[in-house]
Enzyme design. Structure first.
Site, PDB file in Angstrom:
ATOM      1  N   LYS A  13     -23.095  14.865   7.013  1.00 35.34           N
ATOM      2  CA  LYS A  13     -24.491  14.661   6.615  1.00 35.34           C
ATOM      3  C   LYS A  13     -25.212  16.013   6.524  1.00 35.34           C
ATOM      4  O   LYS A  13     -26.018  16.246   5.610  1.00 35.34           O
ATOM      5  CB  LYS A  13     -25.215  13.741   7.602  1.00 35.34           C
ATOM      6  CG  LYS A  13     -26.718  13.579   7.347  1.00 35.34           C
ATOM      7  CD  LYS A  13     -27.008  13.079   5.939  1.00 35.34           C
ATOM      8  CE  LYS A  13     -28.420  12.526   5.749  1.00 35.34           C
ATOM      9  NZ  LYS A  13     -29.489  13.294   6.321  1.00 35.34           N
ATOM     10  N   GLU A  37     -27.880  19.430  -0.946  1.00 34.01           N
ATOM     11  CA  GLU A  37     -29.179  18.966  -1.454  1.00 34.01           C
ATOM     12  C   GLU A  37     -30.170  20.134  -1.551  1.00 34.01           C
ATOM     13  O   GLU A  37     -30.891  20.256  -2.548  1.00 34.01           O
ATOM     14  CB  GLU A  37     -29.675  17.890  -0.484  1.00 34.01           C
ATOM     15  CG  GLU A  37     -31.030  17.309  -0.711  1.00 34.01           C
ATOM     16  CD  GLU A  37     -31.440  16.473   0.515  1.00 34.01           C
ATOM     17  OE1 GLU A  37     -30.684  15.567   0.923  1.00 34.01           O
ATOM     18  OE2 GLU A  37     -32.514  16.746   1.086  1.00 34.01           O
TER      19      GLU A  37
END
Lengths: 298, 298, 298, 298
Positions: free
Chosen positions: C164, C171
């Site tokens: 993550k 991102e």
């Protein structure tokens, strides 16, 4: 003054020699060196008189940790440990507190100057208590350059290693800057005399510096650095500088670029660039280079 | 020797003064300066004897282009134009060819040293024909530092300005490295004496350099640089260095980081970071800062 | 199945709602929310039957640490803690070991999808023991998108939060890439329709992506993002990604650039650029901008 | 409608096929392809009726320049050249003006979508005069995806290629972001299932995107990309994006990092890192790697 010096390698050995030349009595110890004066830390401590000063100059990490811990057992009230290795500053406080519980002082000292320090003097950056700094001042004065300067008491415990870390981070950025300039001149096909250009910059220019002196010296020996691989190690301080920058939300793109360039230089093949190559092939049908092919641009 | 000097600003004026101190006869001209000896380029040319040497030291771009073009009309066979401004190296070849068609020589010269050059001497980097370099050598010898060094004939026409450009690119990277180190020390809360740390580094350390001397001087006057805005101009060479690196497929991340940091410093608000803020709000419902709000971390 | 959900904010609240829609019985608790079904962790545990599954969805750091520790006191053999916050992966192992000593299972789960997850489903990345993954699988299946996909068991404890973290690092880099493209188009004076350009890219192009969909949506509401400040927070994962890259000697220049750009966006003034400005003034006599002057380029 | 298509390679050939499937009559020409319908540009022009539309889809640079110049000789008042290659936007204006002098229209069109465009439709970005855009609109509508979108008239001549250039710059940054994430996961020793992690991200997450779909596809075929060299070409648009950013004083660190990483991937040895290695040896006596030694970390 009399002191113990633990670690007689390239740094500790030269520093011991410089201190002796300046009239100090150095009792030297090293795990392996045949230059050592005593055969154990206990012997070393026995050869000093309270309040003792012991300078630790061994590799950072476990060797330093073990040495300082052992000194904590051997030294006593009023003695002083000077930790001069490339220790991560975050480890200093715990060490200082452990020793302080026994009345033993602790200074963390960053030492710069490399193998040239014996002759030119060293840059010395100290963290710790002002009274303890006074206790070791004669050593600092002898280690720094004869013409003065080269000394700072930069703050409380940890501050010496912190500023040495930043010093090395800056050094990474400066070296990378010269390196990029070298590569660009060499690649341009415009510059006939790259070594002579660096040599000329040593006087009068904005970039004149000791690193430039050294680069010019290296290019005199090997004008295209043809005998070297483009392979650069990193030794901890560069990584810690970037991590401290991230911790303090400080943008440090040039120093980080220098660190990443060293990382990349040590890879035979770049996993990241395999991804880029795979993606270009996927969307554009661009040719890829298979792992059993030679580098097409080589 | 006798020469014409066109441009009597911070650079040209100081260079003319240094040349006069070394016994040269300088006929100076400037569009505006009341220090000028003649009132036009034609007068200046008339005051020299063939073979004439005219040094052009005016702002890069149009002023230099116009001056060189006008000299092309006024000078003749065997005369020499020395172009010492911060010209983009790609413009040198055309100028040299235009002048060569009339038998006029052209040397492109990078000059480093800033306002200190009059006293310390300048770094001089020359591109052009070897015979023409000899023609101007007495000037180069007087401009470079008294202790020697500071001169290179780096290649054919364009090579002088090319290496000056690279010099300035390296300078960008070095300045950025010191700047990142300063910010990190200031942000850390660990270093009590940032100016003293830089001052101490001037002797004995790996980062000792003229830029460090200047930084230490600036911090002596204003220890936290509180009187300055974090606002940095760029003057062309940094951009050209990055563009040359891109043209030659040379990775230059540290120098480029230095250039981008200057760009960012001149923005009141970052359009790019508006996008990041907008996206975080879109996917995460993260709060945004409206343009009429103060910076929340300020 | 029946589960406890601790934390009913933007993420936990939406996840609880989605799980309920899919037929699960959710007993919700939150320190403050009036949506909570019980008034204490003890009540929540009492409302579940062994083997219990409790999903923790509270802010990373101390709140999560305290919650997991308290659950360690309340739960027993065979129960399972699912930790779905943005926890630093280095903290997972200790937590898992502490719970394992009491026979309590622990899965670390990265959850992506933001406020849209309730409707679109979430990306779910799990670290931990395979048997425990099976225990919670019905929840994972209900949380991931209806069309399938969105689930990975990426490795042992810590691997869920690690991937993550990497997801968020990627991102950052993607957002920065779009942000740079936006700024360049806006600055160019060449592009008449920046929002329309982004909108058009949503179909057919190589850069089509959910982030582009969101950017296009944001530009529809505010075509020049004029209502936003260029001010971007960072929330931990970006920093951890850079630190993990440094730890593993992985060059990560694009992700790091994205992080540093956010840092810079939050500064009213750049200490680093004060240094660059001071140096330019020192060597070149270049004008500086005083701190009481407006930005000259503004 | 009827049009001429010049260039029948991976892009032009697929586009011609898609246009035919949508009912257009395409007269195709290519220097080498046996798919061509005519044997010369003159033949091609003869096969069209005024006002003619000719789409140029040949390699950027000289081939495009020559083709457009030749069309300028063959076409006449009211005809239209659509230039769909990866042309540098700075070249468009001159071409348009040259053609306009003869009454020939010119649209610069960026085309995205790669080898998948025939099936999925293309992203089409157009610069030029609105009337001329209408003239070619049936083609744009057939080339863009069936579900709509994928079209923008982004500005005057040059704007189509400019936004395609920026699109590709963003693409560089996105690919680099995924690449860094891949390398970090692979290096971490923490992630057991890297391909499965990327696959899972395709649904529900913030990073879902077409590039991620393609990466997942590539990893399905070769889970560790073991068959590829980490060697990435660049094709012009990345360089132009960085140069445009520099020209417009736009910080573009992530896109630039992506470009520099490709440059570095193509070097067998880094000249810059030779400098760093040489300097470390000079000041610290650090070991260097000789050019005839293997990479010690390999």
């Amino acid at each position: 003054m009399r002191l113990g010096m633990i670690g007689l390698g390239k740094m500790g050995g030269n520093m011991a020699a410089r201190l002796r030349e300046k009239g100090h009595e150095v009792v030297g110890y090293d795990v392996t060196s045949d230059q050592r004066d005593v055969d154990s830390l206990a012997d070393l401590v026995a050869r000093l008189e309270a309040p003792r000063v012991v300078w630790v100059m061994v590799p950072a990490g476990d060797p330093t940790a073990r040495t300082v811990a052992e000194l904590g057992e051997l030294l006593g009230e009023g003695d002083l440990v000077v930790e001069g290795g490339n220790t991560h500053y975050v480890d200093d406080r715990t060490r200082a507190e452990t020793l302080a519980a026994k009345g033993i002082g602790y200074l963390d000292v960053g030492v710069s100057g490399g193998v040239w320090g014996r002759q030119n003097g060293y840059g010395i950056m100290v963290g710790g208590d002002a009274g303890q700094v006074e206790q070791a001042r004669p050593l600092f004065e002898s280690l720094t350059p004869d013409e003065g300067g080269g000394f700072v008491h930069s703050g409380a415990v940890g501050a010496g290693h912190f500023v040495k870390m930043v010093h090395n981070g800056i050094e990474y950025g400066m070296m990378q800057s010269f390196a990029e300039g070298f590569e660009l001149m060499a690649a341009s096909g415009i510059v006939d005399d790259v070594p002579g250009t660096f040599e000329s910059w040593r006087e009068g220019t904005v970039v004149r510096s000791w690193l430039l002196d050294l680069l010019s010296r290296a290019l005199e020996e090997d004008p295209e650095l043809a005998e070297l691989r483009g392979y650069a190690q990193d030794s901890g301080e560069g990584r810690w500088t970037v991590q401290a920058a991230v911790d303090h939300a400080v943008p440090a793109p040039a120093i980080t670029a220098a660190l990443f360039a060293r990382f990349a230089s040590r890879q035979d093949d770049s996993p990241a660039m395999k991804v880029v190559s795979a993606l270009r092939n996927q969307f554009g049908g661009h040719a890829v280079t298979r792992s059993d092919e030679d580098n097409p641009s080589a």
